[in-house]
Design a protein around this motif. Structure first.
Motif, PDB file in Angstrom:
ATOM      1  N   GLN A   5       0.838  -1.185   0.000  1.00  0.00           N
ATOM      2  CA  GLN A   5       0.000   0.000   0.000  1.00  0.00           C
ATOM      3  C   GLN A   5       0.879   1.243   0.000  1.00  0.00           C
ATOM      4  O   GLN A   5       1.697   1.441   0.882  1.00  0.00           O
ATOM      5  CB  GLN A   5      -0.911   0.001   1.241  1.00  0.00           C
ATOM      6  N   VAL A   6       0.726   2.087  -1.011  1.00  0.00           N
ATOM      7  CA  VAL A   6       1.533   3.288  -1.109  1.00  0.00           C
ATOM      8  C   VAL A   6       0.957   4.357  -0.188  1.00  0.00           C
ATOM      9  O   VAL A   6      -0.247   4.598  -0.177  1.00  0.00           O
ATOM     10  CB  VAL A   6       1.546   3.822  -2.561  1.00  0.00           C
ATOM     11  N   SER A   7       1.810   5.007   0.582  1.00  0.00           N
ATOM     12  CA  SER A   7       1.364   6.052   1.498  1.00  0.00           C
ATOM     13  C   SER A   7       2.074   7.351   1.162  1.00  0.00           C
ATOM     14  O   SER A   7       3.291   7.370   1.015  1.00  0.00           O
ATOM     15  CB  SER A   7       1.655   5.647   2.949  1.00  0.00           C
ATOM     16  N   HIS A   8       1.315   8.424   0.990  1.00  0.00           N
ATOM     17  CA  HIS A   8       1.886   9.712   0.656  1.00  0.00           C
ATOM     18  C   HIS A   8       1.986  10.578   1.910  1.00  0.00           C
ATOM     19  O   HIS A   8       1.225  10.417   2.857  1.00  0.00           O
ATOM     20  CB  HIS A   8       1.002  10.419  -0.378  1.00  0.00           C
ATOM     21  N   SER A   9       2.929  11.509   1.917  1.00  0.00           N
ATOM     22  CA  SER A   9       2.994  12.459   3.013  1.00  0.00           C
ATOM     23  C   SER A   9       1.740  13.333   2.924  1.00  0.00           C
ATOM     24  O   SER A   9       1.215  13.572   1.840  1.00  0.00           O
ATOM     25  CB  SER A   9       4.246  13.324   2.885  1.00  0.00           C
ATOM     26  N   HIS A  10       1.249  13.789   4.049  1.00  0.00           N
ATOM     27  CA  HIS A  10       0.008  14.556   4.060  1.00  0.00           C
ATOM     28  C   HIS A  10       0.269  16.022   4.413  1.00  0.00           C
ATOM     29  O   HIS A  10       1.314  16.369   4.964  1.00  0.00           O
ATOM     30  CB  HIS A  10      -0.988  13.918   5.030  1.00  0.00           C
ATOM     31  N   GLY A  21      -1.920   4.952   4.052  1.00  0.00           N
ATOM     32  CA  GLY A  21      -2.765   4.806   2.872  1.00  0.00           C
ATOM     33  C   GLY A  21      -3.351   6.117   2.381  1.00  0.00           C
ATOM     34  O   GLY A  21      -4.198   6.113   1.482  1.00  0.00           O
ATOM     35  N   TYR A  22      -2.905   7.240   2.930  1.00  0.00           N
ATOM     36  CA  TYR A  22      -3.444   8.533   2.523  1.00  0.00           C
ATOM     37  C   TYR A  22      -3.208   8.787   1.039  1.00  0.00           C
ATOM     38  O   TYR A  22      -2.127   8.552   0.515  1.00  0.00           O
ATOM     39  CB  TYR A  22      -2.791   9.659   3.334  1.00  0.00           C
ATOM     40  N   VAL A  23      -4.257   9.270   0.370  1.00  0.00           N
ATOM     41  CA  VAL A  23      -4.184   9.630  -1.043  1.00  0.00           C
ATOM     42  C   VAL A  23      -4.460  11.126  -1.152  1.00  0.00           C
ATOM     43  O   VAL A  23      -5.488  11.601  -0.670  1.00  0.00           O
ATOM     44  CB  VAL A  23      -5.223   8.853  -1.888  1.00  0.00           C
ATOM     45  N   PRO A  24      -3.573  11.899  -1.753  1.00  0.00           N
ATOM     46  CA  PRO A  24      -3.732  13.354  -1.846  1.00  0.00           C
ATOM     47  C   PRO A  24      -5.009  13.784  -2.566  1.00  0.00           C
ATOM     48  O   PRO A  24      -5.582  13.027  -3.355  1.00  0.00           O
ATOM     49  CB  PRO A  24      -2.489  13.792  -2.637  1.00  0.00           C
ATOM     50  N   VAL A  25      -5.426  15.004  -2.292  1.00  0.00           N
ATOM     51  CA  VAL A  25      -6.595  15.583  -2.958  1.00  0.00           C
ATOM     52  C   VAL A  25      -6.317  15.690  -4.451  1.00  0.00           C
ATOM     53  O   VAL A  25      -5.245  16.134  -4.860  1.00  0.00           O
ATOM     54  CB  VAL A  25      -6.900  16.988  -2.389  1.00  0.00           C
ATOM     55  N   VAL A  26      -7.281  15.274  -5.249  1.00  0.00           N
ATOM     56  CA  VAL A  26      -7.136  15.320  -6.707  1.00  0.00           C
ATOM     57  C   VAL A  26      -7.772  16.582  -7.278  1.00  0.00           C
ATOM     58  O   VAL A  26      -7.184  17.277  -8.105  1.00  0.00           O
ATOM     59  CB  VAL A  26      -7.772  14.073  -7.365  1.00  0.00           C
ATOM     60  N   LEU A  27      -8.968  16.892  -6.820  1.00  0.00           N
ATOM     61  CA  LEU A  27      -9.676  18.067  -7.322  1.00  0.00           C
ATOM     62  C   LEU A  27      -9.075  19.351  -6.754  1.00  0.00           C
ATOM     63  O   LEU A  27      -8.572  19.367  -5.632  1.00  0.00           O
ATOM     64  CB  LEU A  27     -11.157  17.995  -6.946  1.00  0.00           C
ATOM     65  N   SER A  28      -9.137  20.405  -7.529  1.00  0.00           N
ATOM     66  CA  SER A  28      -8.606  21.685  -7.079  1.00  0.00           C
ATOM     67  C   SER A  28      -9.536  22.307  -6.050  1.00  0.00           C
ATOM     68  O   SER A  28     -10.726  21.971  -5.977  1.00  0.00           O
ATOM     69  CB  SER A  28      -8.444  22.645  -8.259  1.00  0.00           C
ATOM     70  N   GLN A  29      -9.002  23.222  -5.260  1.00  0.00           N
ATOM     71  CA  GLN A  29      -9.808  23.910  -4.262  1.00  0.00           C
ATOM     72  C   GLN A  29     -10.968  24.657  -4.910  1.00  0.00           C
ATOM     73  O   GLN A  29     -12.099  24.624  -4.411  1.00  0.00           O
ATOM     74  CB  GLN A  29      -8.945  24.899  -3.474  1.00  0.00           C
ATOM     75  N   SER A  30     -10.704  25.313  -6.035  1.00  0.00           N
ATOM     76  CA  SER A  30     -11.750  26.074  -6.729  1.00  0.00           C
ATOM     77  C   SER A  30     -12.877  25.164  -7.209  1.00  0.00           C
ATOM     78  O   SER A  30     -14.056  25.527  -7.173  1.00  0.00           O
ATOM     79  CB  SER A  30     -11.158  26.847  -7.907  1.00  0.00           C
ATOM     80  N   THR A  31     -12.520  23.956  -7.650  1.00  0.00           N
ATOM     81  CA  THR A  31     -13.540  23.004  -8.103  1.00  0.00           C
ATOM     82  C   THR A  31     -14.391  22.530  -6.937  1.00  0.00           C
ATOM     83  O   THR A  31     -15.627  22.483  -7.033  1.00  0.00           O
ATOM     84  CB  THR A  31     -12.879  21.788  -8.774  1.00  0.00           C
ATOM     85  N   ILE A  32     -13.745  22.197  -5.837  1.00  0.00           N
ATOM     86  CA  ILE A  32     -14.460  21.709  -4.657  1.00  0.00           C
ATOM     87  C   ILE A  32     -15.418  22.769  -4.127  1.00  0.00           C
ATOM     88  O   ILE A  32     -16.608  22.507  -3.904  1.00  0.00           O
ATOM     89  CB  ILE A  32     -13.461  21.294  -3.560  1.00  0.00           C
TER      90      ILE A  32
END
Length: 225
Positions: A5-10, A21-32
């Motif tokens: 399981q790949v884990s990214h820094s948060h 197991g953290y997965v970074p945000v994909v959508l931009s702040q403006s989109t959200i």
């Protein structure tokens, strides 16, 4: 290693918060923020138009119907997802609601950390206050006698939940925001409406209930005479 399981820094505070197991945000702040804003506007617009066709409903009551529809759906959909999706931070599909909470957690990492107090408050909010808010829309539209006491009760619940939210953060050091921007934009700004509006509704309902009780008391005195 393949299969691991790949884990990214948060990006959250504190930096030593463990999120395997953290997965970074994909959508931009403006989109959200934009999608949430547009969806909210559509809900409010629909209720406003619908309430205008239901007969002689005062503008203040139409505004309240819009508020209760907006807040009710927010409680049920957004907060309900958070409560029942404990591993939303591992989502790899760019699920919009998961992305919302990944982003919001930059302002308050207690969400991504699954803080017990936060889960409890949000659980009560989504399961009880959400449906009750939608019931308030119906109660106002149909002129039900319990409309004011219902709105008063929900508003007090929202104020209580918000108080617990802020007080517990303060007691724990108020160190859950990734930056000053997220602190004021998300932690403070995003919750501002649930302080001001429920306060105003509570005052209005209190006055209405007191006036009704006073009128009933005067009527009884008149009959006794």
């Amino acid at each position: 290693m393949e299969g691991s399981q790949v884990s990214h820094s948060h990006p959250y505070e504190p930096k030593d918060l463990q999120l395997p197991g953290y997965v970074p945000v994909v959508l931009s702040q403006s989109t959200i923020v934009g999608v949430y804003g547009v969806a909210s506007l559509l809900v409010v617009s629909f209720i406003w138009i619908l309430s205008g066709r239901l007969g002689k409903i005062r503008k203040i009551d139409r505004v309240l119907m819009c508020w209760w529809a907006f807040t009710g759906l927010t409680h049920i959909i957004l907060e309900g997802y958070f409560v029942f999706s404990p591993e939303f931070y591992k989502d790899k599909t760019a699920n919009y609601i998961a992305e919302v909470w990944k982003e919001y957690s930059k302002g308050d990492s207690r969400y991504v950390a699954r803080d017990a107090t936060i889960v409890t408050v949000e659980g009560i909010t989504s399961v009880l206050e959400g449906p009750a808010s939608l019931l308030a829309v119906y109660a106002i539209a149909s002129g039900k006698p319990y409309s004011y006491i219902l709105q008063f009760a929900i508003s007090l619940g929202q104020l209580y939940g918000t108080a617990v939210y802020y007080i517990t953060a303060t007691l724990e050091g108020d160190k859950f925001a990734s930056s000053t921007f997220y602190y004021y934009a998300y932690y403070i700004g995003a919750n501002f409406s649930w302080i001001v509006i429920p306060s105003l509704i509570s005052i209005r309902c209190w006055r209405k209930i007191c006036a009704a009780v006073q009128t009933q008391g005067q009527t009884k005195k008149t009959k006794v005479r």
